[in-house]
Design an enzyme around this catalytic site. Sequence first.
Site, PDB file in Angstrom:
ATOM      1  N   VAL A  95      64.463  64.096 118.128  1.00  0.00           N
ATOM      2  CA  VAL A  95      63.321  63.859 117.235  1.00  0.00           C
ATOM      3  C   VAL A  95      63.196  64.895 116.117  1.00  0.00           C
ATOM      4  O   VAL A  95      62.309  64.791 115.282  1.00  0.00           O
ATOM      5  CB  VAL A  95      61.992  63.752 118.037  1.00  0.00           C
ATOM      6  CG1 VAL A  95      62.001  62.503 118.907  1.00  0.00           C
ATOM      7  CG2 VAL A  95      61.738  64.988 118.872  1.00  0.00           C
ATOM      8  N   GLU A  96      64.104  65.880 116.093  1.00  0.00           N
ATOM      9  CA  GLU A  96      64.202  66.803 114.964  1.00  0.00           C
ATOM     10  C   GLU A  96      65.619  67.347 114.904  1.00  0.00           C
ATOM     11  O   GLU A  96      66.177  67.757 115.928  1.00  0.00           O
ATOM     12  CB  GLU A  96      63.243  68.002 115.099  1.00  0.00           C
ATOM     13  CG  GLU A  96      61.783  67.679 114.947  1.00  0.00           C
ATOM     14  CD  GLU A  96      60.897  68.931 115.004  1.00  0.00           C
ATOM     15  OE1 GLU A  96      61.367  70.034 114.620  1.00  0.00           O
ATOM     16  OE2 GLU A  96      59.748  68.812 115.452  1.00  0.00           O
ATOM     17  N   ASN A  97      66.189  67.366 113.691  1.00  0.00           N
ATOM     18  CA  ASN A  97      67.465  68.003 113.415  1.00  0.00           C
ATOM     19  C   ASN A  97      67.605  68.001 111.907  1.00  0.00           C
ATOM     20  O   ASN A  97      67.291  67.009 111.258  1.00  0.00           O
ATOM     21  CB  ASN A  97      68.622  67.219 114.075  1.00  0.00           C
ATOM     22  CG  ASN A  97      69.999  67.691 113.621  1.00  0.00           C
ATOM     23  OD1 ASN A  97      70.763  66.935 113.018  1.00  0.00           O
ATOM     24  ND2 ASN A  97      70.324  68.927 113.906  1.00  0.00           N
TER      25      ASN A  97
END
Length: 479
Positions: free
Chosen positions: A375-377
């Site tokens: 959900v984040e990168n």
Amino acid sequence: MTGFRFPDNFLWGGAIAANQAEGAYLEGGKGLTLVDLLPTGEQRRSIMKGSVPSFKPLDGEFYPSHEAIDFYHRYKEDIALFAEMGFKALRVSIAWARIFPTGEDAVPNEAGLKFYDDLFDELLRNGIQPVVTLAHFDVPVALIEKYGSWRNRKMVELFERYSKTVLERYKDKVKYWMTFNEINMLLHLPFLGAGLVFEEGDNVKQIQYQAAHHQLVASALAVKACHELIPDAKIGCMLAAGSFYPYTCNPEDVYQGMEKDRESYFFIDVQSRGEYPGYAKRFFRDHGLTIEMEPGDAELLKKHTVDYIGFSYYSSRTTSTDPEVNKKMTSGNVFGSVANPYLDKSEWGWTIDPLGLRITANQLHDRYQKPLFVVENGLGAHDEVTPEGEVNDDYRIDYLKRHLAELGEAIQDGCEILGYTSWGPIDIVSASSGEMRKRYGYIYVDRDNEGKGTLKRIKKKSFGWYKNVIQSNGENLGE
């Protein structure tokens, strides 16, 4: 680079947070939230750690969350751009203080509820699934002042009420939920992660782990409510992930790497497996910590575990027991890491390690045997607009391309991965530094570190690249 064709129904998209994008910090009846007290500049990091000078914004300080990128007023324009890229999902958070301005108002704030109704409706009209985080570095300031935030058990009841309110309201619109963003950040930046403020003489570890217990119980209650109110929804936890590598094969380094990983896994072990692990109980004994639990807590944690593991991945970390090696620390990374001689670094000192994403995904899947959701990168970098009005961010394309290739490998390894929402698909305020100059987006926003600029949106080169990635379901990662 030819990629791997990702599974059908894979949720491609991006992720933002209310406090870094919305702005309109007191509009529509919203109360102050903890990030509204974080200025830019030297003080920011000490406040995030719990040394808070004031529960009101101070004159003469610049608070970037107050206007952010004005997503509150411009979300339709931004969602149209996300839809043009082909997004299947957008991860957002709900600002708790938009719904309950003081955290314990007699009735929820209808203007706040309606804003998210309109936002989710706009996403769905554009074929984009909302993925909603209940608490993304977000506590109403009134609850910090009155109760000391998550150090107080009262927060459990208030968070459950907030969760039930929004789950009930949006049950027909939102099918993917998360409880606490990067819940392990509570140990590293306690004010940012949990609204904790410390006085001289406080037993910081005791307060942190008691607050963690309260958040874990609140998370279980939110999972319970979600399963009851929206049986066809999935609700997950969220970890700031990235493995600690031992600097050498010295068993002391290897053991320390395991211990560092466990600091973070502790939270997810409870949320996913449903009980406190043995190593945590030993840690409490060794440090003289007593966690107050109420009757029924253990049963609640056991019975109401998450459906999936959401996680952020930016970089791996490296740890050493050698004092000389420890003099070579990287800057920027919240977790503190020895410089890894095999890896390059971003402008902000974060190691760039695409293979680390595959390693992390495999470790999480092996450990929990549950679906994962990246959900984040993303890559925070300084982008320049050319005289022709273009932003040629080939360095970002290279970073994302290499990470997606490794994510494809992880899926082929057997990891079940629901989706990939890269961080900051449009430039937003950096959580760690408060800067706008640290940009992650496919869309440039004309705003600088002092809050000056037109807020005009400009597509970067990576915009077209990501559009092609989504269109080909990961098969076309570009040259």
